[in-house]
Motif scaffolding. Structure first.
Motif, PDB file in Angstrom:
ATOM      1  N   VAL A 119       0.843  -1.205   0.000  1.00 54.82           N
ATOM      2  CA  VAL A 119       0.000   0.000   0.000  1.00 54.82           C
ATOM      3  C   VAL A 119       0.874   1.249   0.000  1.00 54.82           C
ATOM      4  CG1 VAL A 119      -1.637   1.366   1.374  1.00 54.82           C
ATOM      5  CG2 VAL A 119      -2.046  -1.075   1.007  1.00 54.82           C
ATOM      6  N   GLU A 120       1.905   1.261   0.828  1.00 59.03           N
ATOM      7  CA  GLU A 120       2.795   2.429   0.885  1.00 59.03           C
ATOM      8  C   GLU A 120       3.512   2.642  -0.445  1.00 59.03           C
ATOM      9  OE1 GLU A 120       6.587   4.243   3.351  1.00 59.03           O
ATOM     10  OE2 GLU A 120       5.684   2.375   4.032  1.00 59.03           O
ATOM     11  N   ALA A 121       3.982   1.567  -1.055  1.00 55.37           N
ATOM     12  CA  ALA A 121       4.679   1.685  -2.341  1.00 55.37           C
ATOM     13  C   ALA A 121       3.753   2.258  -3.404  1.00 55.37           C
ATOM     14  CB  ALA A 121       5.219   0.325  -2.771  1.00 55.37           C
ATOM     15  N   LEU A 122       2.516   1.769  -3.460  1.00 53.61           N
ATOM     16  CA  LEU A 122       1.553   2.283  -4.443  1.00 53.61           C
ATOM     17  C   LEU A 122       1.130   3.713  -4.120  1.00 53.61           C
ATOM     18  CD1 LEU A 122      -0.665  -0.886  -4.986  1.00 53.61           C
ATOM     19  CD2 LEU A 122       0.943   0.137  -6.621  1.00 53.61           C
ATOM     20  N   SER A 123       1.139   4.069  -2.856  1.00 53.88           N
ATOM     21  CA  SER A 123       0.793   5.437  -2.458  1.00 53.88           C
ATOM     22  C   SER A 123       1.879   6.426  -2.855  1.00 53.88           C
ATOM     23  CB  SER A 123       0.582   5.513  -0.944  1.00 53.88           C
ATOM     24  OG  SER A 123      -0.499   4.711  -0.554  1.00 53.88           O
ATOM     25  N   ASN A 124       3.106   5.953  -2.885  1.00 53.34           N
ATOM     26  CA  ASN A 124       4.241   6.826  -3.158  1.00 53.34           C
ATOM     27  C   ASN A 124       4.523   7.028  -4.639  1.00 53.34           C
ATOM     28  OD1 ASN A 124       4.775   7.413  -0.465  1.00 53.34           O
ATOM     29  ND2 ASN A 124       6.043   5.603  -0.217  1.00 53.34           N
ATOM     30  N   VAL A 125       3.798   6.357  -5.500  1.00 54.17           N
ATOM     31  CA  VAL A 125       3.933   6.572  -6.941  1.00 54.17           C
ATOM     32  C   VAL A 125       2.689   7.325  -7.397  1.00 54.17           C
ATOM     33  CG1 VAL A 125       4.130   5.496  -9.214  1.00 54.17           C
ATOM     34  CG2 VAL A 125       5.278   4.458  -7.251  1.00 54.17           C
ATOM     35  N   THR A 126       2.905   8.471  -8.045  1.00 57.95           N
ATOM     36  CA  THR A 126       1.777   9.289  -8.472  1.00 57.95           C
ATOM     37  C   THR A 126       1.467   9.068  -9.947  1.00 57.95           C
ATOM     38  OG1 THR A 126       3.111  11.191  -9.140  1.00 57.95           O
ATOM     39  CG2 THR A 126       2.415  11.083  -6.811  1.00 57.95           C
ATOM     40  N   ALA A 143      19.436  -1.010  -7.210  1.00 62.63           N
ATOM     41  CA  ALA A 143      18.013  -1.196  -6.919  1.00 62.63           C
ATOM     42  C   ALA A 143      17.680  -0.651  -5.538  1.00 62.63           C
ATOM     43  CB  ALA A 143      17.643  -2.680  -6.993  1.00 62.63           C
ATOM     44  N   LYS A 144      16.515   0.000  -5.431  1.00 62.06           N
ATOM     45  CA  LYS A 144      16.047   0.514  -4.147  1.00 62.06           C
ATOM     46  C   LYS A 144      15.593  -0.670  -3.306  1.00 62.06           C
ATOM     47  CE  LYS A 144      12.854   3.635  -1.962  1.00 62.06           C
ATOM     48  NZ  LYS A 144      11.730   4.518  -2.124  1.00 62.06           N
ATOM     49  N   ARG A 145      16.049  -0.706  -2.108  1.00 64.44           N
ATOM     50  CA  ARG A 145      15.750  -1.810  -1.210  1.00 64.44           C
ATOM     51  C   ARG A 145      14.666  -1.383  -0.235  1.00 64.44           C
ATOM     52  NH1 ARG A 145      19.272  -3.932   3.411  1.00 64.44           N
ATOM     53  NH2 ARG A 145      18.161  -5.811   3.901  1.00 64.44           N
ATOM     54  N   ILE A 146      13.706  -2.252  -0.025  1.00 61.91           N
ATOM     55  CA  ILE A 146      12.660  -1.992   0.967  1.00 61.91           C
ATOM     56  C   ILE A 146      12.923  -2.916   2.136  1.00 61.91           C
ATOM     57  CG2 ILE A 146      10.198  -2.091   1.466  1.00 61.91           C
ATOM     58  CD1 ILE A 146       9.686  -1.623  -1.482  1.00 61.91           C
ATOM     59  N   ASP A 147      13.280  -2.338   3.265  1.00 61.71           N
ATOM     60  CA  ASP A 147      13.528  -3.139   4.453  1.00 61.71           C
ATOM     61  C   ASP A 147      12.215  -3.539   5.089  1.00 61.71           C
ATOM     62  OD1 ASP A 147      16.343  -3.066   4.358  1.00 61.71           O
ATOM     63  OD2 ASP A 147      16.353  -1.062   5.229  1.00 61.71           O
ATOM     64  N   LEU A 148      12.118  -4.787   5.457  1.00 63.61           N
ATOM     65  CA  LEU A 148      10.923  -5.309   6.092  1.00 63.61           C
ATOM     66  C   LEU A 148      11.361  -6.282   7.165  1.00 63.61           C
ATOM     67  CD1 LEU A 148       7.816  -5.701   6.122  1.00 63.61           C
ATOM     68  CD2 LEU A 148       8.162  -7.526   4.476  1.00 63.61           C
ATOM     69  N   ARG A 149      10.933  -6.049   8.388  1.00 59.24           N
ATOM     70  CA  ARG A 149      11.245  -6.961   9.477  1.00 59.24           C
ATOM     71  C   ARG A 149       9.978  -7.717   9.835  1.00 59.24           C
ATOM     72  NH1 ARG A 149      11.588  -5.209  14.966  1.00 59.24           N
ATOM     73  NH2 ARG A 149      11.528  -7.186  16.013  1.00 59.24           N
ATOM     74  N   LEU A 150      10.021  -9.010   9.742  1.00 56.46           N
ATOM     75  CA  LEU A 150       8.854  -9.826  10.017  1.00 56.46           C
ATOM     76  C   LEU A 150       8.704 -10.041  11.514  1.00 56.46           C
ATOM     77  CD1 LEU A 150       9.214 -12.432   7.165  1.00 56.46           C
ATOM     78  CD2 LEU A 150       7.867 -10.344   7.204  1.00 56.46           C
ATOM     79  N   ALA A 151       7.466 -10.249  11.947  1.00 56.34           N
ATOM     80  CA  ALA A 151       7.184 -10.459  13.359  1.00 56.34           C
ATOM     81  C   ALA A 151       7.969 -11.653  13.864  1.00 56.34           C
ATOM     82  CB  ALA A 151       5.694 -10.675  13.569  1.00 56.34           C
ATOM     83  N   GLY A 152       8.539 -11.527  15.022  1.00 50.95           N
ATOM     84  CA  GLY A 152       9.297 -12.612  15.640  1.00 50.95           C
ATOM     85  C   GLY A 152      10.715 -12.706  15.120  1.00 50.95           C
ATOM     86  N   ALA A 153      11.085 -11.849  14.165  1.00 50.15           N
ATOM     87  CA  ALA A 153      12.451 -11.915  13.622  1.00 50.15           C
ATOM     88  C   ALA A 153      13.380 -11.029  14.407  1.00 50.15           C
ATOM     89  CB  ALA A 153      12.440 -11.492  12.150  1.00 50.15           C
TER      90      ALA A 153
END
Length: 153
Positions: A119-126, A143-153
């Motif tokens: 949702v954030e990625a699609l929101s940030n492209v106009t 390449a632009k990296r999107i950091d994502l930390r999963l629950a419990g990681a």
């Protein structure tokens, strides 16, 4: 595979035509011709776009459509949601109580986080950015990296 529907893709094409002609009101027939789409398809996508407040319709001899807001104020998420409804990677990303495994599910929180990233990625492209020439092919080093930390990681 994650993908938007053809109608959502066509809606984006129609909106880019309107964005490129931001100072004009274009009829559905003109939009179809400029977008390279069939007139019934254009009419079909204009209705939900108007309901979502993305385009304005005008009646009469000089009637037609134009963007309701500047293209740089319309995020792709608005187009996707106008055509397909709220974005949900999984059913439980949107609504609780839709899955029998919900109470013991170990991945639900992670799907919700992933949903939020999309949702954030699609929101940030106009829509205005969609008019620009395509981005050069990115290499792994640039390449632009999107950091994502999963629950419990």
């Amino acid at each position: 595979m994650l993908r938007v529907t053809k109608l959502t893709d066509y809606a984006t094409v129609v909106l880019t035509v309107l964005a490129a002609q931001h100072d004009r009101v274009l009829s559905a027939a003109e939009l179809a011709e400029r977008a390279g789409l069939e007139a019934p398809t254009v009419s079909k996508v204009l209705k939900p776009l108007a309901q979502a407040g993305l385009v304005e319709g005008f009646r009469g001899a000089n009637g037609g459509y134009r963007l309701a807001r500047p293209a740089d104020e319309i995020g792709l998420i608005e187009i996707v949601e106008a055509m397909e409804g709220p974005l949900g990677m999984t059913e439980c990303s949107l609504h609780e109580g839709q899955c029998g495994l919900e109470s013991q599910c170990g991945v639900r929180a992670n799907w919700r986080r992933i949903n939020d990233v999309v949702v954030e990625a699609l929101s940030n492209v106009t829509l205005a950015q969609m008019l620009a020439p395509s981005f050069p092919t990115e290499t792994a080093a640039t390449a632009k990296r999107i950091d994502l930390r999963l629950a419990g990681a």
